[in-house]
Motif scaffolding. Structure first.
Motif, PDB file in Angstrom:
ATOM      1  N   PRO A 267      -7.486   0.053 -11.058  1.00  0.00           N
ATOM      2  CA  PRO A 267      -5.945   0.192 -11.191  1.00  0.00           C
ATOM      3  C   PRO A 267      -5.478  -0.600  -9.992  1.00  0.00           C
ATOM      4  O   PRO A 267      -5.448  -0.212  -8.687  1.00  0.00           O
ATOM      5  N   PHE A 268      -4.903  -1.757 -10.405  1.00  0.00           N
ATOM      6  CA  PHE A 268      -4.338  -2.728  -9.233  1.00  0.00           C
ATOM      7  C   PHE A 268      -3.310  -1.941  -8.245  1.00  0.00           C
ATOM      8  O   PHE A 268      -3.037  -2.378  -7.062  1.00  0.00           O
ATOM      9  N   GLN A 269      -2.164  -1.314  -9.070  1.00  0.00           N
ATOM     10  CA  GLN A 269      -1.187  -0.667  -8.185  1.00  0.00           C
ATOM     11  C   GLN A 269      -1.792   0.302  -7.112  1.00  0.00           C
ATOM     12  O   GLN A 269      -1.301   0.425  -6.200  1.00  0.00           O
ATOM     13  N   ALA A 270      -2.828   1.234  -7.656  1.00  0.00           N
ATOM     14  CA  ALA A 270      -3.523   2.009  -6.887  1.00  0.00           C
ATOM     15  C   ALA A 270      -3.929   1.468  -5.536  1.00  0.00           C
ATOM     16  O   ALA A 270      -3.914   1.911  -4.401  1.00  0.00           O
ATOM     17  N   ARG A 272      -2.999  -1.452  -4.289  1.00  0.00           N
ATOM     18  CA  ARG A 272      -1.956  -1.934  -3.344  1.00  0.00           C
ATOM     19  C   ARG A 272      -1.335  -0.712  -2.594  1.00  0.00           C
ATOM     20  O   ARG A 272      -1.228  -0.714  -1.373  1.00  0.00           O
ATOM     21  N   ASP A 273      -1.158   0.304  -3.105  1.00  0.00           N
ATOM     22  CA  ASP A 273      -0.742   1.566  -2.402  1.00  0.00           C
ATOM     23  C   ASP A 273      -1.829   2.019  -1.557  1.00  0.00           C
ATOM     24  O   ASP A 273      -1.452   2.299  -0.287  1.00  0.00           O
ATOM     25  N   GLU A 274      -2.838   2.031  -1.594  1.00  0.00           N
ATOM     26  CA  GLU A 274      -4.156   2.267  -0.676  1.00  0.00           C
ATOM     27  C   GLU A 274      -4.040   1.320   0.506  1.00  0.00           C
ATOM     28  O   GLU A 274      -4.016   1.754   1.477  1.00  0.00           O
ATOM     29  N   GLN A 276      -1.559  -0.465   1.543  1.00  0.00           N
ATOM     30  CA  GLN A 276      -0.458  -0.453   2.497  1.00  0.00           C
ATOM     31  C   GLN A 276      -0.473   0.846   3.328  1.00  0.00           C
ATOM     32  O   GLN A 276      -0.240   0.961   4.508  1.00  0.00           O
ATOM     33  N   ASN A 291      -1.254  -7.412   1.224  1.00  0.00           N
ATOM     34  CA  ASN A 291      -1.120  -7.582  -0.158  1.00  0.00           C
ATOM     35  C   ASN A 291      -2.250  -7.726  -1.039  1.00  0.00           C
ATOM     36  O   ASN A 291      -3.302  -8.002  -0.426  1.00  0.00           O
ATOM     37  N   GLN A 293      -4.280  -9.375  -4.649  1.00  0.00           N
ATOM     38  CA  GLN A 293      -3.995 -10.276  -5.632  1.00  0.00           C
ATOM     39  C   GLN A 293      -5.260 -10.273  -6.215  1.00  0.00           C
ATOM     40  O   GLN A 293      -6.347 -10.434  -5.887  1.00  0.00           O
TER      41      GLN A 293
END
Length: 357
Positions: A267-270, A272-274, A276, A291, A293
């Motif tokens: 899960p790419f969005q997960a 990204r959130d982690e 951050q 970021n 990518q």
């Protein structure tokens, strides 16, 4: 006759005493002036200036004292006038050269005192330190060379030999040039580094596959302090002739990268959130770049790159290590199926087993 000799001795003693008092007065006056300027915040003279130039100044004043004819008369060595003059010349040359070197150190201290290498953004300070460290050594070498030349040329016999040497200087110069071409090239490379500055003191570099910092730059070699405290010593020509990485050439800010190789269902969005969350809680992050990518995809894995920023190379390294560890732990705990693995597909397995029976 005895009365004349006595008067002559008294007169010589008077001249020597007067000269000695004048020289002492000059020394005390110069020392007091330097001390006062060193204590006055409006001036930039360092407090140790007197201590640095004390002995060279004493030698210069002593060379002037022994040059007095009255001193030779007082000690009864009138026949050694040439020896006294020669000694005075040599002591003066030595003291004057020494004084110039000490004054050069004072000037260097004054010029670099306002730059702090320990600051986070120390690019300007490292540039100034590198320039003055190398140029100082060049100037000291030239001063010593000129001082030795002046001392040797004060002897008539050596001056006559020098004339005959200069007559054959063309052939000798060619021979010396061929035999010392590597040394000359190395020195020229050191001067070029001081002027163009492909590296500076405390720069972070990657050389011969090693990560380290530039610890010392001389005219002939450069010392790189490797991360595990080893020293890599390289000739200055290396940095002119061969490629290398300089991580702090134009700025101390760095982007750190972390690569993860995961399964296609990650899960790419997960992530990204982690990421951050990780950098927000980290002291090494400078708040600029964080970021995720997807930089590549292969048959059995996906390459994910996490990019983060820090103020300097040390913090960037620590941040990369932290992000790598935290992201792997995050996948292990929450998405273990997203960790890269090899799939094996068995088709018509049941039918094959029955046929075998």
């Amino acid at each position: 006759m005895d009365q004349l000799i006595q008067n002559s001795d008294i007169r010589a003693l008077f001249y020597v005493s007067l000269t000695l008092l004048v020289l002492i007065g000059v020394y005390v006056g110069v020392a007091s002036l330097l001390r006062r300027y060193g204590k006055n915040p409006r001036y930039l003279l360092p407090a140790g200036t007197v201590r640095k130039v004390a002995w060279p100044l004493i030698l210069i004043l002593f060379s002037l004292l022994i040059r007095l004819p009255a001193l030779r008369t007082l000690v009864g060595l009138e026949d050694y006038a040439a020896t006294f003059r020669k000694s005075s010349n040599l002591i003066f040359i030595f003291g004057f050269t020494w004084a110039l070197i000490k004054l050069l150190n004072v000037v260097k201290y004054i010029l670099i005192a306002k730059y702090d290498k320990d600051e986070a953004d120390n690019l300007k300070a490292r540039k100034v330190y590198t320039q003055f460290t190398i140029l100082e050594r060049i100037v000291i070498f030239l001063l010593v060379l000129l001082g030795m030349g002046a001392a040797l040329m004060s002897f008539e016999s050596i001056r006559e030999i020098g004339v005959s040497i200069f007559a054959s200087a063309g052939v000798a110069g060619i021979i010396i040039g061929f035999s010392a071409q590597k040394l000359i090239a190395t020195v020229i490379a050191g001067v070029q580094i001081a002027l163009s500055q492909p590296i500076r003191i405390d720069d972070v570099v990657i050389i011969e596959g090693e990560w380290g910092r530039v610890e010392e730059i001389t005219l002939t070699y450069v010392i790189i302090r490797i991360w595990d405290k080893r020293c890599l010593v390289l000739p200055t020509t290396y940095f002119i002739e061969k490629p290398f990485e300089n991580w702090t050439r134009s700025t101390t800010d760095l982007l750190g990268t972390v690569f993860l190789y995961t399964d296609y269902n990650v899960p790419f969005q997960a992530l990204r959130d982690e990421l951050q969350r990780i950098v927000t809680e980290s002291e090494q992050w400078n708040g600029e770049v964080a970021n995720i990518q997807v930089t590549d995809s292969r048959a059995n894995y996906v390459e994910v790159r996490a990019t983060v920023s820090a103020d300097n190379s040390g913090k960037a390294w620590e941040l990369r290590v932290l992000v790598r560890e935290k992201l792997i732990a995050f996948l292990q705990k929450n998405y273990p199926e997203s960790i890269s693995h090899t799939r094996l597909m068995l088709k018509n397995m049941g039918e094959d087993l029955k046929a075998g029976e």
